[in-house]
Scaffold this motif. Structure first.
Motif, mmCIF file in Angstrom:
data_model
loop_
_atom_site.group_PDB
_atom_site.id
_atom_site.type_symbol
_atom_site.label_atom_id
_atom_site.label_comp_id
_atom_site.label_asym_id
_atom_site.label_seq_id
_atom_site.Cartn_x
_atom_site.Cartn_y
_atom_site.Cartn_z
ATOM 1 N N LEU A 188 0.839 -1.212 -0.003
ATOM 2 C CA LEU A 188 0.030 -0.120 0.136
ATOM 3 C C LEU A 188 0.748 1.313 0.105
ATOM 4 O O LEU A 188 0.374 2.323 -0.011
ATOM 5 N N PRO A 222 -1.695 -9.889 0.461
ATOM 6 C CA PRO A 222 -1.924 -9.743 -1.024
ATOM 7 C C PRO A 222 -3.090 -9.314 -1.321
ATOM 8 O O PRO A 222 -3.529 -9.106 -2.397
ATOM 9 N N GLU A 223 -4.236 -9.620 -0.589
ATOM 10 C CA GLU A 223 -5.472 -9.449 -1.244
ATOM 11 C C GLU A 223 -6.024 -7.843 -0.859
ATOM 12 O O GLU A 223 -6.872 -7.411 -1.298
ATOM 13 N N GLU A 224 -4.849 -7.322 -0.281
ATOM 14 C CA GLU A 224 -5.153 -5.803 -0.261
ATOM 15 C C GLU A 224 -4.490 -4.836 -1.362
ATOM 16 O O GLU A 224 -4.835 -3.924 -1.329
ATOM 17 N N GLY A 225 -3.897 -5.629 -2.214
ATOM 18 C CA GLY A 225 -3.282 -4.788 -3.357
ATOM 19 C C GLY A 225 -2.402 -5.630 -3.700
ATOM 20 O O GLY A 225 -1.544 -6.428 -3.001
ATOM 21 N N GLU A 226 -1.892 -5.368 -5.133
ATOM 22 C CA GLU A 226 -0.665 -6.118 -5.726
ATOM 23 C C GLU A 226 0.574 -5.079 -5.458
ATOM 24 O O GLU A 226 0.395 -3.848 -5.170
ATOM 25 N N PRO A 286 -2.764 -16.165 -13.692
ATOM 26 C CA PRO A 286 -3.954 -16.441 -12.821
ATOM 27 C C PRO A 286 -4.570 -17.429 -13.376
ATOM 28 O O PRO A 286 -5.424 -18.012 -12.207
ATOM 29 N N LEU A 345 -10.738 -5.052 1.089
ATOM 30 C CA LEU A 345 -11.021 -4.022 -0.166
ATOM 31 C C LEU A 345 -9.447 -3.763 -0.364
ATOM 32 O O LEU A 345 -8.587 -3.897 0.088
ATOM 33 N N ASN A 346 -9.365 -3.196 -1.656
ATOM 34 C CA ASN A 346 -8.203 -2.844 -2.056
ATOM 35 C C ASN A 346 -7.835 -1.443 -1.708
ATOM 36 O O ASN A 346 -8.456 -0.740 -1.211
ATOM 37 N N ASN A 347 -6.526 -0.982 -2.291
ATOM 38 C CA ASN A 347 -5.987 0.252 -2.082
ATOM 39 C C ASN A 347 -6.691 1.062 -2.883
ATOM 40 O O ASN A 347 -6.193 1.541 -4.046
ATOM 41 N N ARG A 375 -2.423 16.666 -3.806
ATOM 42 C CA ARG A 375 -2.812 15.224 -4.433
ATOM 43 C C ARG A 375 -4.139 14.869 -4.396
ATOM 44 O O ARG A 375 -4.185 14.459 -3.153
ATOM 45 N N LYS A 410 -5.768 9.306 -8.774
ATOM 46 C CA LYS A 410 -5.170 8.659 -9.816
ATOM 47 C C LYS A 410 -5.773 7.100 -9.634
ATOM 48 O O LYS A 410 -5.063 6.198 -9.329
ATOM 49 N N ALA A 434 -7.849 -11.533 -15.829
ATOM 50 C CA ALA A 434 -6.490 -11.972 -15.395
ATOM 51 C C ALA A 434 -5.524 -11.103 -16.020
ATOM 52 O O ALA A 434 -4.744 -10.291 -15.660
ATOM 53 N N GLN A 476 -3.059 -7.858 -14.470
ATOM 54 C CA GLN A 476 -1.576 -8.272 -14.729
ATOM 55 C C GLN A 476 -1.048 -6.709 -15.061
ATOM 56 O O GLN A 476 0.007 -6.355 -14.589
ATOM 57 N N TYR A 530 -1.497 -2.365 -12.327
ATOM 58 C CA TYR A 530 -0.692 -1.688 -11.717
ATOM 59 C C TYR A 530 -0.453 -0.384 -11.712
ATOM 60 O O TYR A 530 -0.612 0.587 -11.217
ATOM 61 N N ARG A 570 -3.356 1.516 -11.832
ATOM 62 C CA ARG A 570 -4.199 1.516 -10.732
ATOM 63 C C ARG A 570 -5.685 1.060 -10.925
ATOM 64 O O ARG A 570 -6.600 1.477 -10.404
ATOM 65 N N GLN A 602 -7.839 -5.439 -7.068
ATOM 66 C CA GLN A 602 -6.508 -5.254 -7.831
ATOM 67 C C GLN A 602 -5.860 -6.557 -7.540
ATOM 68 O O GLN A 602 -4.688 -6.620 -8.308
ATOM 69 N N SER A 603 -6.044 -7.607 -6.608
ATOM 70 C CA SER A 603 -5.437 -8.606 -6.494
ATOM 71 C C SER A 603 -5.544 -9.723 -7.590
ATOM 72 O O SER A 603 -6.748 -10.216 -7.502
ATOM 73 N N VAL A 604 -4.439 -10.191 -8.024
ATOM 74 C CA VAL A 604 -4.396 -11.243 -9.119
ATOM 75 C C VAL A 604 -4.702 -12.466 -8.157
ATOM 76 O O VAL A 604 -5.568 -13.281 -8.470
ATOM 77 N N ARG A 624 -6.627 -12.772 -5.673
ATOM 78 C CA ARG A 624 -7.927 -12.863 -5.082
ATOM 79 C C ARG A 624 -8.779 -13.236 -6.529
ATOM 80 O O ARG A 624 -9.564 -14.223 -6.229
#
Lengths: 399, 619
Positions: free
Chosen positions: A199, A240-244, A375, B360-362, B422, B426, B454, B458, B461, B464, B485-487, B489
């Protein structure tokens, strides 16, 4: 100095650093010229306020999660292993383990009082470089022993604190531009730990990538031009589930440890019990594990000592190369990491010849994050590595 | 102000708060509840039962990073010439309560900071030349409305108790609530009750160190956590703490069954990721009828005395972990049938498919952070610019004097000082894939969609970008992959994709729109629907929510879809429709759908995943 003494001193030293503020008079002495680091003078160490309010859970009391523990230890033995990324389920003790590391780290020599934790060589290189400064006689440089630093980089850190900036107070009061080293300086020759590394702001990731690649931190601003060594072992953790993680950053980590929820009831109960015991009386708990802590610290020190004597057969090297090739890993970082890690692993086990057995133990750690990510691939990265490893090993035996 | 004791209903929430008051190491309580159920009233009333000087800090949703974790107080710094530190909200809540209303609307960077502070018990401030550690050990009381979206699992995990979600629909309880609000209760009664409660909590706090829990009880709780698929070790620790606090509240020195049940209810069940499996549980045998130890399938029983005579059976029951566990599982099952679907954190989908926790993702929120930059490249953040310029004034003045320029009163700001705002906009694009999983070609479409998801992830990133996936089949659409965002997941969630059945296209559009709205509140501005379908919906919206609804006539279906599509378009959601099927009998539904959505239509028979990605990105 006996082990016990050294540790006692170590923790005593830690305590005295806490909240040490330098009298204003001394600070005012830092003129523009002194902006470049002057080791001899007492500089306000930004780490001073870093005293942890609570004690860290002892490393040796952590149940399970061997992969993560081994990765960290191998990085102490040889920092060139290149750091470790710990990814896995939440609440599994990732940050507890990293923070526990400080207590089992060996001591290093640095130039006395140096905020950049420099060795004599680093110190001479940087200081002799400076314009107008005469040659420094190495004999006059005093050394001191400090524990390998572990620096925490919080997500909310701003760039100026990471890289260093001018001392605002001085600038405000006397108009003097004095450089105040940042977290990268503190982390030199130590560990830089980022929790929730996936993050981290892009902006900071750029800075880190830059510094990690060159081993130097460069700050240029209004007549201040500082270039100081910043070689650190990067340790990151996250879920990893929170983001790559950004691919370039991922690639920077030598090892990739995975951590999962322990499914063994007895172990889990043990974890809860130890945690409760620690929370109730941290001192008594620390005492209980004191001996184990010392033992581990000693084992690590011994491994460091014999590391240079460890050798590897060319045959093993060939097999490593084969493994990486079969797995389709780009570049040479894979081979390099495996080799170094295997050396460190052998040293940790007190063995002086690297065999494929050592390689087998650490191949997953070194390669997991270097495989191409697909994936739709049903096979776990670890299994894939195991399979290829078995092939290479099979070949080795067949010959 | 309504007192804690006046609040009617929400018994579990009240119990949780009382346990927290007894043992602040439980770290907090999350109360998911619908609008108007009085959750925030309750949370605020909580302050009334705590010792008087306990801080109670309410966190504003739009809090900035420096207000949250602290920073330099510019005004004071400039006035005194000495750096003056301003403590953040997290530090102000130290040894007290941090209250967050609408926890799920809090932006991701704030959530990260709170998480970090909770795991350290302090805040590391490394900003603007400041390097300090401030204490920040607080109890977090958070409420939120589940329809606003999820709370990040990483945060929830650090909070001890989570009240199971219940809609407040008991009429009598409501009436009492209204009475209370209208002040029909005697205030003297209230005061007495409050005093009693405060006394009870004080006494429980004193009792707390004297409560003991047996090893078997611990094992039973841990085993329950395992059977429920709870992730990590924190829940185990919280659960045991909660049981002990409950015993302390009852002035007991031993943990009893009811304490454990309460702990399981508040700590473990809300974290469940799967239904517990009880192997060899014969249905005809009621659990109460003392299942003999021999029949226990669990191998972990270290107790050698399995063959105890009946007379001692009752004694033994308390001592073997399996026995206790049995009881606990009963408690769990008692709770589960009604609640598992309402458990806010283990979503409906999860409890069925047995997947693990949610996160949740970032996502990029609205948060503003100042960052070095050029004046033209964004909005200038005035105060941070001033902060960074301030220290240099003296030296710059001297330098310009040397050059013969007199700038006595002017502020000298150089390019290096400029900080721009900022906005964290983004955020990239959220691609919501809606995949027709009905009919015979569904498998094919699903595979294509999976590949596209998928592939997008990839490359996500850099931009975002995020991806969500909704599949529609049978009666209604279902979110298979929430925005992520998680591959990893995506890989997990999309592993099992059911196919076949009717085509509830309208339901998919509706669900996609909802997902889009939720993402908007989290700061995602660009949203794109990627529909992989032939556009022939045959199940109406009503059928999705009412199983007895009659089959809607064709015209009604078309109207529904058209109206939805137009609303979605006017809401600023971009869309593409991809028809991947060999259409021998194209009736033009898919192009029409695209038109109504204001998007483009792609006819890609047997499309490869990359083609779908290209189509999505080209738009």
């Amino acid at each position: 100095m006996s082990q016990t003494e050294s540790v006692a001193k170590k923790s005593a030293a830690k305590k005295t650093v806490a909240k040490k503020t330098v009298p204003a008079k001394e600070k005012a002495e830092k003129t523009v010229k002194a902006a470049a680091p002057e080791a001899a003078k007492p500089v306000k160490a930004p780490s001073s306020s870093k005293k942890k309010s609570g004690q860290a859970f002892p490393f040796t009391a952590i149940v399970g999660q061997e992969e993560m523990k081994l990765s960290l230890i191998l990085n102490i033995i040889d920092p060139r292993v290149g750091g470790v990324l710990v990814m896995g389920h939440r609440g599994t003790g990732k940050s507890t383990t990293v923070r526990a590391l400080a207590e089992v780290l060996p001591l290093i020599d640095r130039v006395a009082g140096d905020t950049y934790n420099r060795t004599v060589d680093q110190f001479l290189e940087m200081e002799n470089d400076r314009k107008g400064a005469g040659k420094i006689d190495p004999a006059t440089i005093k050394l001191e022993k400090i524990p390998v630093p572990v620096v925490d980089l919080p997500l909310g850190a701003t760039e100026d604190r990471v890289c260093g900036t001018i001392d605002i107070e001085q600038a405000l009061t006397s108009g003097v531009k004095a450089f105040e080293p940042g977290l990268l300086a503190q982390a030199n020759r130590g560990f830089l730990y980022i929790d929730e590394v996936n993050l981290l702001d892009d902006h900071l990731v750029d800075v880190l990538l830059d510094v990690a690649a060159s081993g130097k931190n460069v700050v240029e601003r209004e007549g201040i031009s500082i270039r100081h060594p910043a070689r650190f072992v990067l340790v990151g953790s996250g879920n990893p589930e929170e983001g790559e993680l950004r691919p370039q950053l991922l690639d920077r980590f030598g090892l990739h440890a995975r951590i999962v929820t322990i499914l063994d009831v007895a172990k889990r109960v043990e974890i809860v019990k130890r945690r409760r015991e620690f929370d109730e009386d941290p001192d008594a708990f620390m005492k209980k594990y004191h001996r184990d802590q010392l033992k581990l610290q000693k084992k690590i020190e011994q491994a460091k000592a014999i590391l240079s004597e460890v050798t590897m057969d060319d045959k093993v090297l060939t097999d490593i190369a084969k493994l990486c090739m079969n797995l389709g890993i780009d570049g040479h970082r894979g081979e390099l990491t495996i080799t170094r890690t295997a050396y460190a692993h052998a040293a940790f086990l007190g063995e002086k010849v690297v065999t494929m057995k050592h390689v087998k133990d650490i191949a997953g750690l070194c390669l997991r994050h270097r495989l191409r990510k697909d994936p739709l691939e049903t096979l776990d990265a670890g299994e894939k590595i195991e399979r290829e490893l078995a092939k290479v090993l099979g070949e080795a035996e067949a010959v | 102000m309504i007192a804690f004791t006046d609040i009617v209903g929400m018994d579990l929430a009240k119990q949780a708060l009382m346990l927290l008051a007894v043992d602040p190491e439980l770290c907090g309580v999350v109360i998911p509840s619908a609008v108007g159920s009085g959750k925030s009233t309750l949370a605020r009333a909580f302050a009334g039962i705590l010792p008087e000087e306990t801080p109670f800090v309410e966190l504003p949703l739009n809090v900035t990073e420096d207000r949250l974790i602290g920073g330099v107080d510019l005004e004071a710094t400039l006035a005194t010439g000495v750096r003056v530190v301003q403590h953040g909200v997290l530090t102000k809540a130290h040894e007290g309560v941090l209250y967050v209303d609408s926890l799920s609307l809090l932006d991701s960077s704030a959530v990260s900071h709170i998480m970090d502070a909770m795991s350290r018990g302090e805040v590391l401030v490394e900003r603007e030349g400041l390097s300090e550690v401030h204490p920040a050990k607080f109890m977090l009381v958070g409420t939120y409305d589940p329809t606003d979206g999820e709370v990040r699992m990483g945060l929830v995990d650090r909070i001890g108790m989570i009240v199971p979600f219940t809609a407040q629909n008991d009429f009598r309880a409501r009436k009492k609530i209204i009475d209370t609000v209208l002040g029909k209760r005697n205030s003297e009664d209230t005061e007495d009750e409050l005093r009693m409660l405060a006394g009870l909590i004080m006494a429980a706090k004193e009792q707390l160190p004297h409560v003991s829990i047996t090893k078997e009880q611990m094992q039973a709780l841990v085993q329950t956590a395992l059977s429920l698929g709870v992730e990590g070790n924190r829940a185990d620790i919280f659960c045991i703490r909660a049981a002990i606090a409950s015993a302390a509240l009852a002035q007991r020195s031993d943990v009893e069954e009811e304490d454990m049940k309460l702990a399981i209810k508040l700590v473990l069940i809300p974290r469940a990721t799967r239904m517990p499996e009880r192997e060899a549980e014969a249905e005809e045998m009621p659990p109460q009828e003392e299942p003999p130890a021999e029949e226990e399938p669990e191998a972990e029983d270290e107790n050698a005395e399995a063959d105890t005579p009946d007379a001692e059976a009752e004694e033994e029951q308390k001592d073997t972990p399996d026995m206790i566990e049995e009881l606990m599982m009963d408690a769990v099952e008692m709770e589960l049938p009604d609640n598992i679907l309402n458990i806010s954190l283990a979503s409906k989908k999860k409890s069925k498919s047995g997947s693990r926790g949610e996160a949740l993702n970032n996502r990029r929120g609205r948060f503003v952070r100042a960052q070095p930059g050029e004046m033209r490249s964004g909005k200038v953040a005035l105060i941070p610019t001033l902060i960074s310029a301030a220290p240099w004034q003296e030296s710059r003045r001297q330098e310009s004097l040397k050059k013969g320029i007199k700038k006595r009163n002017a502020l000298i700001i150089s390019k290096d000082d400029v900080k721009i705002k900022r906005f964290r906009d983004k955020s990239g694009t959220l691609f919501i894939f809606m995949v027709d999983a009905s009919g015979s070609m569904a498998l094919n479409r699903m595979r294509q969609a999976k590949g596209a998801v998928a592939s997008l992830l990839q490359n996500a990133y850099v931009h975002r970008d995020q991806v969500a996936l909704i599949s529609f089949r049978g009666k209604q659409a279902q979110v298979l992959l929430p925005p992520s965002q998680s591959v990893d997941r995506a890989k997990r969630e999309l592993d099992v994709l059911p196919t076949g059945g009717g085509t509830p296209l309208a339901s998919a559009l509706f669900l996609g729109w909802e997902t889009a709205k939720q993402a908007r509140t989290k700061g995602v501005s660009q949203i794109m629907f990627v529909l992989i379908t032939d556009g022939r919906g045959n199940i109406g919206l009503q059928a999705a929510y009412d199983p007895n609804a009659e089959k809607a006539p064709k015209e009604q279906l078309e109207q529904e879809i058209e109206a939805l599509s137009r609303s979605i378009q006017s809401d600023g959601v971009a869309a593409i429709v991809i028809d991947t099927q060999m259409n021998y009998l194209s009736r033009g539904e898919a192009p029409k759908l695209a038109q109504n959505l204001g998007g483009r239509y792609f006819y890609l028979p047997n499309a490869k995943a990359e083609q779908i990605v290209d189509a999505a990105l080209s738009f």
